[in-house]
Enzyme design. Sequence first.
Site, short mmCIF file in Angstrom:
data_model
loop_
_atom_site.label_atom_id
_atom_site.label_comp_id
_atom_site.label_asym_id
_atom_site.label_seq_id
_atom_site.Cartn_x
_atom_site.Cartn_y
_atom_site.Cartn_z
N CYS A 2 -21.76 31.25 13.16
CA CYS A 2 -22.78 31.47 14.19
C CYS A 2 -23.56 30.17 14.42
CB CYS A 2 -23.77 32.57 13.84
SG CYS A 2 -23.05 34.20 13.70
N ARG A 27 -18.56 25.35 13.96
CA ARG A 27 -19.00 26.31 12.94
C ARG A 27 -18.15 27.58 12.94
NH1 ARG A 27 -24.21 25.16 11.24
NH2 ARG A 27 -24.76 27.33 10.86
N TRP A 75 -20.08 34.63 15.22
CA TRP A 75 -18.91 34.83 14.36
C TRP A 75 -19.07 36.24 13.82
CZ3 TRP A 75 -17.74 35.64 9.12
CH2 TRP A 75 -16.46 35.23 8.71
N ASN A 101 -28.70 34.42 13.30
CA ASN A 101 -27.62 34.08 12.35
C ASN A 101 -27.97 34.74 11.02
OD1 ASN A 101 -26.67 32.35 14.23
ND2 ASN A 101 -27.05 30.48 13.08
N GLY A 102 -26.95 35.20 10.31
CA GLY A 102 -27.20 35.80 9.00
C GLY A 102 -26.84 37.27 9.02
N GLU A 481 -6.28 21.93 -3.73
CA GLU A 481 -6.87 21.50 -2.47
C GLU A 481 -5.78 21.31 -1.39
OE1 GLU A 481 -9.55 21.56 -1.13
OE2 GLU A 481 -9.56 20.07 0.46
N LYS A 485 -5.69 23.23 2.21
CA LYS A 485 -5.64 22.50 3.48
C LYS A 485 -4.55 23.06 4.36
CE LYS A 485 -8.63 20.80 3.97
NZ LYS A 485 -9.58 21.04 2.96
N GLU A 488 -5.26 26.84 5.53
CA GLU A 488 -6.38 27.12 6.42
C GLU A 488 -6.16 26.62 7.84
OE1 GLU A 488 -10.28 25.50 5.45
OE2 GLU A 488 -9.40 23.71 4.62
N HIS A 504 6.86 31.43 -15.54
CA HIS A 504 6.33 32.70 -16.05
C HIS A 504 6.26 33.77 -14.96
CE1 HIS A 504 5.63 30.94 -19.93
NE2 HIS A 504 5.09 29.89 -19.32
N LYS A 604 -17.30 26.69 9.62
CA LYS A 604 -17.55 25.46 8.86
C LYS A 604 -18.57 25.72 7.75
CE LYS A 604 -17.38 21.02 8.02
NZ LYS A 604 -16.22 20.58 7.21
C1 AGP Z 1 -12.53 23.64 3.28
O1 AGP Z 1 -11.68 22.96 4.09
C2 AGP Z 1 -13.25 24.78 3.78
N1 AGP Z 1 -13.16 25.05 5.09
C3 AGP Z 1 -14.08 25.59 2.85
O2 AGP Z 1 -13.31 25.97 1.78
C4 AGP Z 1 -15.38 24.90 2.34
O3 AGP Z 1 -15.06 23.87 1.48
C5 AGP Z 1 -16.27 25.97 1.68
O4 AGP Z 1 -16.58 26.97 2.61
C6 AGP Z 1 -17.53 25.38 1.11
O5 AGP Z 1 -18.35 24.83 2.08
P1 AGP Z 1 -19.54 23.88 1.69
O6 AGP Z 1 -18.95 22.67 1.08
O7 AGP Z 1 -20.25 23.58 2.98
O8 AGP Z 1 -20.39 24.62 0.72
#
Ligand code: AGP
Length: 609
Positions: A2, A27, A75, A101-102, A481, A485, A488, A504, A604
């Site tokens: 949002c 966002r 969102w 927002n929230g 990580e 990447k 997502e 396993h 974001k």
């Molecule tokens: C990573 O590419 C993300 N989109 C997501 O995992 C992000 O790292 C996570 O939401 C944490 O966000 P922040 O670092 O703003 O706390």
Amino acid sequence: MCGIVGYVGAKQAVPVLLQGLYKLEYRGYDSAGVALLEQGALRVIKTRGRIKNLEELTRQQGPFSATCGIGHTRWATHGEPSDINAHPHVSGNGRVALVHNGIIENYLELREMLKKAGFTIQTQTDSEVVAHLFQMHYRGDVVQALRETVKHLRGSYALGVITADAPDQLVCTRRDNPLIIGVGEGENMIASDIPAILALTKRYIVLSDNQIARITAGGVEVTDELGTPVEPRVETVTWDVAAAEKGGYEHFMMKEIFEQPKAVRDTIAPRLRDGLPALEEEGLSDELFRNVRNIHITACGSALHAGLVGKQVIERLARVPVMAQVASEFRYCDPIIGPEDLCIVISQSGETADTLAALREAKRKGAKVIAIVNVVSSSAAREADGVLYTWAGPEIAVATTKAYSAQLAALYLIAVRAGMARGTLSRQQALDICAHIAGLPRQIEETLACRAQMQHLASLYANRHSVFFIGRGTDHTACQEASLKLKEISYVHSEAYAAGELKHGTISLIEPGTLVVALACEPALVEKTVSNIKAVKARGASVILVTNDDALREDPEICDHLVRVPRCPAVLSPSLSIVPMQLLAYYVSVMRGCDVDKPRNLAKSVTVE
Ligand code: AGP
């Protein structure tokens, strides 16, 4: 997650609001809208889908002369993405418009109360109730009405309100959700984040929790929850508009991947004195490291992945136990943490709801909390006992790259300082490793030269349905990580496995053509990983091997493709091995026609639990 904007000044509000909303697109959102004070009456234009649909609607329904208005990107949390559920929401008498927002946790209760009072609820959202409450409490003073309104709310919110009864002013407040006020000359704005105000001004106020601001073209009045006036601190953005633009790159993500050398350099350089990390001013004294019982790292997503690397590096260099825990679980598992412990929270945005909740839990239990944060003056930065800023600059792509790399750099510095303080690293050893840390920006630059190779590999494997990332030690944490990447931004299913764990169970998923990406940059573990690779090769997997081991060659028994990265100490290697992985994810996303910078369903900054 949002986005809120609001404007009051002399300009036409619609273009200013739309421009602000475009800057908040990163966002994540599924509908957008604006509300205007147009010739004494409220006009609301809102729609499901992208901001360009909203822009088209404003063109069709305009022109508008309003110079005061609010805007929102939603969102969806409560109620499907739809025109009706989009913000702004309007009160029963049609005179109040509100963006939120929230999450209002007690909205069902409030809906019942409002229905009994004669209000008709129009939407499925938790936000609409706030507009009706504001109407109920409005007696000619917008600030008082908002103060009374929020007394009914449980949950988190940033709120922006305009009313036809008090034209040319907007009123806003926040609790556990970001909101800033852009301070211009004869015009002012509100916004969820700095990029939305930059076209107008670089000066801003960070509203604190529970403060209320009344904003007109000529000024900003801030009061606390009791109504006592507060003198707000005006801060200045240190980066310029260009830093939040694509600068010739097709996507923000690619631009940010290439900004990594600078982000890492800017994070390290100011903290190295005579070649050693100096962190005392940021709240990390040698005494603290000497006396600490345990270190707890907590964060979400990629920030947690950086924390998992941090755990390995701190444990190896400083020999202190480090627990790394998902922030959304932290407070619910009654963590064993107290005044003898240090908690490190990591967050790009500094506004992630779960991370903030973990931070508060750690503080409540008496631990000292240090935040590694990218956004200056964000909630985590303000609430922690000390802050280590990652100087990565604004990160716009939803998938983090440069902030993650800068977080690693900050954690390396902590690990070295902790090792020195605890006597597990000699001064010379610390100097040596710091020289390598200082050399990382140049090595990341070198690594970026694999761009064309990764584009080629993406073209070969973009259509795979499932990808496995395997490695041991810090390679395994880098795999976590790498896997995030890829999934997502390209929507390809992928998993990260400790290479030795495959046998396993998971190895049963390997069949001819399955793509396995293996990371082998820990010299002591390369041979072991190679054995695991041979096991998947024997079952028909295609293997991309990322390594810094010069002895390994592209050998059909080991791998189909070899990606070479520069050599560095094993504990620092995730900083280099992640670069080809980011590029692979980027190109697979492009080739699959995905929205690289704004992947579906993602935001974001995740400001709800
Ligand atoms: C990573 O590419 C993300 N989109 C997501 O995992 C992000 O790292 C996570 O939401 C944490 O966000 P922040 O670092 O703003 O706390």
